[in-house]
Design a protein around this motif. Structure first.
Motif, PDB file in Angstrom:
ATOM      1  N   MET A   1      -7.769  20.581   6.460  1.00 38.69           N
ATOM      2  CA  MET A   1      -6.982  20.091   5.434  1.00 38.69           C
ATOM      3  C   MET A   1      -7.791  20.369   4.041  1.00 38.69           C
ATOM      4  O   MET A   1      -7.227  20.353   2.794  1.00 38.69           O
ATOM      5  CB  MET A   1      -6.773  18.787   5.690  1.00 38.69           C
ATOM      6  N   VAL A   2      -9.097  20.227   4.111  1.00 35.28           N
ATOM      7  CA  VAL A   2      -9.878  20.128   2.985  1.00 35.28           C
ATOM      8  C   VAL A   2      -9.750  21.655   2.244  1.00 35.28           C
ATOM      9  O   VAL A   2      -9.516  21.757   1.131  1.00 35.28           O
ATOM     10  CB  VAL A   2     -11.456  19.760   3.082  1.00 35.28           C
TER      11      VAL A   2
ATOM     12  N   SER B   1       0.962  11.202   3.914  1.00 31.72           N
ATOM     13  CA  SER B   1       0.423  10.851   5.025  1.00 31.72           C
ATOM     14  C   SER B   1       1.067  10.092   6.108  1.00 31.72           C
ATOM     15  O   SER B   1       2.035   9.442   5.732  1.00 31.72           O
ATOM     16  CB  SER B   1      -0.751   9.947   4.572  1.00 31.72           C
ATOM     17  N   PRO B   2       0.592  10.152   7.444  1.00 27.17           N
ATOM     18  CA  PRO B   2       1.300   9.314   8.421  1.00 27.17           C
ATOM     19  C   PRO B   2       0.578   7.818   8.090  1.00 27.17           C
ATOM     20  O   PRO B   2      -0.319   7.708   7.536  1.00 27.17           O
ATOM     21  CB  PRO B   2       0.816   9.840   9.653  1.00 27.17           C
ATOM     22  N   ALA B   3       1.387   6.717   8.834  1.00 20.23           N
ATOM     23  CA  ALA B   3       0.802   5.442   8.542  1.00 20.23           C
ATOM     24  C   ALA B   3      -0.451   5.317   9.478  1.00 20.23           C
ATOM     25  O   ALA B   3      -0.297   5.919  10.673  1.00 20.23           O
ATOM     26  CB  ALA B   3       1.984   4.529   8.792  1.00 20.23           C
ATOM     27  N   GLY B   4      -1.231   4.179   9.268  1.00 12.71           N
ATOM     28  CA  GLY B   4      -1.987   3.670  10.365  1.00 12.71           C
ATOM     29  C   GLY B   4      -3.361   4.393   9.800  1.00 12.71           C
ATOM     30  O   GLY B   4      -3.878   5.079   8.880  1.00 12.71           O
TER      31      GLY B   4
ATOM     32  N   ASN C   1      -7.056  12.862   8.823  1.00 12.20           N
ATOM     33  CA  ASN C   1      -6.769  14.355   8.491  1.00 12.20           C
ATOM     34  C   ASN C   1      -6.256  14.684   7.171  1.00 12.20           C
ATOM     35  O   ASN C   1      -6.325  15.445   6.365  1.00 12.20           O
ATOM     36  CB  ASN C   1      -6.208  14.953   9.771  1.00 12.20           C
ATOM     37  N   ALA C   2      -4.898  13.999   7.116  1.00 11.77           N
ATOM     38  CA  ALA C   2      -3.976  14.091   5.793  1.00 11.77           C
ATOM     39  C   ALA C   2      -5.048  13.852   4.791  1.00 11.77           C
ATOM     40  O   ALA C   2      -4.633  14.400   3.539  1.00 11.77           O
ATOM     41  CB  ALA C   2      -2.869  13.186   6.043  1.00 11.77           C
ATOM     42  N   SER C   3      -5.873  12.703   4.767  1.00 11.42           N
ATOM     43  CA  SER C   3      -6.244  12.426   3.254  1.00 11.42           C
ATOM     44  C   SER C   3      -7.365  13.199   3.131  1.00 11.42           C
ATOM     45  O   SER C   3      -8.215  12.772   2.097  1.00 11.42           O
ATOM     46  CB  SER C   3      -6.526  10.762   3.415  1.00 11.42           C
ATOM     47  N   ALA C   4      -8.063  13.832   4.030  1.00  5.83           N
ATOM     48  CA  ALA C   4      -9.531  14.438   3.850  1.00  5.83           C
ATOM     49  C   ALA C   4      -9.475  15.087   2.528  1.00  5.83           C
ATOM     50  O   ALA C   4     -10.611  15.117   2.140  1.00  5.83           O
ATOM     51  CB  ALA C   4      -9.666  15.152   5.206  1.00  5.83           C
ATOM     52  N   GLY C   5      -8.597  15.959   2.114  1.00  3.81           N
ATOM     53  CA  GLY C   5      -8.762  16.774   0.856  1.00  3.81           C
ATOM     54  C   GLY C   5      -8.469  16.146  -0.307  1.00  3.81           C
ATOM     55  O   GLY C   5      -8.476  16.743  -1.482  1.00  3.81           O
ATOM     56  N   ALA C   6      -8.254  14.757  -0.270  1.00  3.24           N
ATOM     57  CA  ALA C   6      -7.485  14.123  -1.606  1.00  3.24           C
ATOM     58  C   ALA C   6      -8.754  13.388  -2.027  1.00  3.24           C
ATOM     59  O   ALA C   6      -9.574  13.054  -1.679  1.00  3.24           O
ATOM     60  CB  ALA C   6      -6.624  12.832  -1.047  1.00  3.24           C
TER      61      ALA C   6
END
Ligand SMILES: Nc1ncnc2c1ncn2[C@@H]1O[C@H](COP(=O)(O)OP(=O)(O)OP(=O)(O)O)[C@@H](O)[C@H]1O
Ligand SMILES: [Mg+2]
Lengths: 107, 267
Positions: free
Chosen positions: B103-104, B121-124, B131-136
């Protein structure tokens, strides 16, 4: 719609519910309590346990009235503090009773 | 302008992440930015449907990661507005089909071409979120004004802080002004008191959101709806504009309006 609710609608009173706490306020209070515990990761049950432990320690030094001890967590501007109010029965330890207790717990 | 990668996330599910991602992405594009909305919810993809682009998918993010195509082949261009793109994810994979490292690198490739990368991103707090937030760099946290959602938002905010996302802003979604007024719903100020985080928008509960989802057309591509105005304001604030918050208060009614209401004449 009942006549009563029409009338209370007109006069803007909350009528029979006026003394009830609005559920939004209940939600806020519950949240504040839940989050204080979530953030330090110690639930209300553990807090009770800690209370007992603290009392055990304090008893070695003071004569205290367990039912008067107040422990609570407070949250202000992102940080959490444990506030304790512990009334002490005989501050100067002048009574013989207190002194004896102090003695026995040191042994 | 330096590209900005923003993850849209929440603790509790179903609070409006996908809706917000689609609407804010479209609004940012309308403001003249080149935007890509990335579906980071592997295995439960929704963004394509909410944006109405599901029929144009050839390759997904997972295809690019598995080397079946190049990343730019996954980009779907929205024909309704210039500069808006979407990258769909796979529906048949599990959430670990895209790792944090992958993802990054996806995000750093997208930075070369876009002003904004928005990640749904998925919840939780599980690996899907990580994973979804890794590149943000930045995060938007969505909550509704409910005890469970705010509690879970607090947890997610803590995690985002430890991942050093900054800034982290809050969106309070699905506000029902009538209920707040009656005292039967947490108000935005209550939520802010408790979470102690910057607010970037409040979005009313609006049935137009459901209609727009039915049609696959983000509300911000049209106007009129209250929620559309709210999401457009959020987009403008993201770009640094100082837009006053919408008045979601119910106006205090005069005596005659109350009579009308009482007899069912109000709107
Ligand atoms: N402001 C709003 N007014 C009315 N309905 C809304 C609003 N925001 C979201 N919804 C509805 O709430 C539901 C959940 O929204 P959405 O799919 O965007 O949430 P999500 O956080 O992405 O969910 P998930 O955690 O499952 O990915 C949808 O049916 C959507 O139409
Ligand atoms: Mg979603």
């Amino acid at each position: 719609m009942s006549i009563k609710s029409i009338i209370s609608g007109i006069f803007g009173s909350s009528g029979t519910h006026s003394k009830d706490v609005p559920s939004g306020q209940t939600a806020k209070d519950r949240l504040a309590f839940i989050l204080v515990h979530d953030r330090i990761d110690i639930g209300p049950g553990k807090m009770d346990q800690m209370r007992l432990d603290i009392i055990e320690v304090l008893k070695k030094y003071f004569e205290i009235n367990e039912s008067q001890i107040e422990l609570k967590l407070e949250n202000e501007e992102g940080s959490t503090a444990l506030l304790a109010t512990i009334p002490i029965n005989s501050v100067l330890g002048r009574s013989g009773k207190t002194a004896r207790r102090g003695c026995s717990s040191r042994n | 302008m330096t590209p900005r990668v923003i993850v849209v996330t929440s603790g509790k599910g179903g609070v409006g992440k996908t809706t917000a991602t689609a609407n804010i992405a479209a609004a940012l594009a309308l403001l003249g930015n080149k935007v890509v909305a990335v579906d980071g919810d592997v295995g439960l993809r929704n963004l394509d449907v909410i944006m109405g682009l599901e029929n144009r998918i050839v390759y997904t993010l997972v295809d690019a990661i598995e080397g079946n195509c190049r990343l730019n082949q996954t980009l779907i261009k929205d024909k309704r507005v210039d500069n808006l793109f979407m990258i769909p994810t796979a529906q048949s994979k599990t959430k670990d089909a895209v790792t944090s490292d992958q993802m990054v690198s996806v995000c750093s490739e997208l930075r070369k071409d876009f002003d904004f990368v928005l990640i749904d991103s998925p919840a939780g707090i599980e690996s899907g979120f990580r994973n979804a937030s890794a590149g943000a760099d930045e995060a938007l946290v969505i909550t509704t004004p409910e005890v469970s959602a705010v509690r879970d938002a607090d947890r997610i905010i803590g995690l985002l802080e430890s991942m050093e996302k900054s800034p982290i802003f809050l969106i309070v979604n699905r506000i029902r002004p009538q209920m707040v007024k009656k005292g039967d719903m947490l108000g935005v100020s209550d939520v802010l008191d408790i979470l102690q985080i910057g607010l970037i928008g409040m979005v009313p509960d609006d049935e137009n959101v459901v209609k727009s989802a039915n049609e696959g057309k983000p509300l911000t591509l049209g106007d009129g709806a209250q929620a559309a105005v709210a999401f457009k304001n959020i987009a403008a604030r993201i770009t640094g504009k100082d837009i006053p918050f919408m008045n979601l208060e119910v106006p205090k009614k005069g005596f005659f309006a109350r009579i009308k209401d009482a007899f069912g004449g109000g709107r």
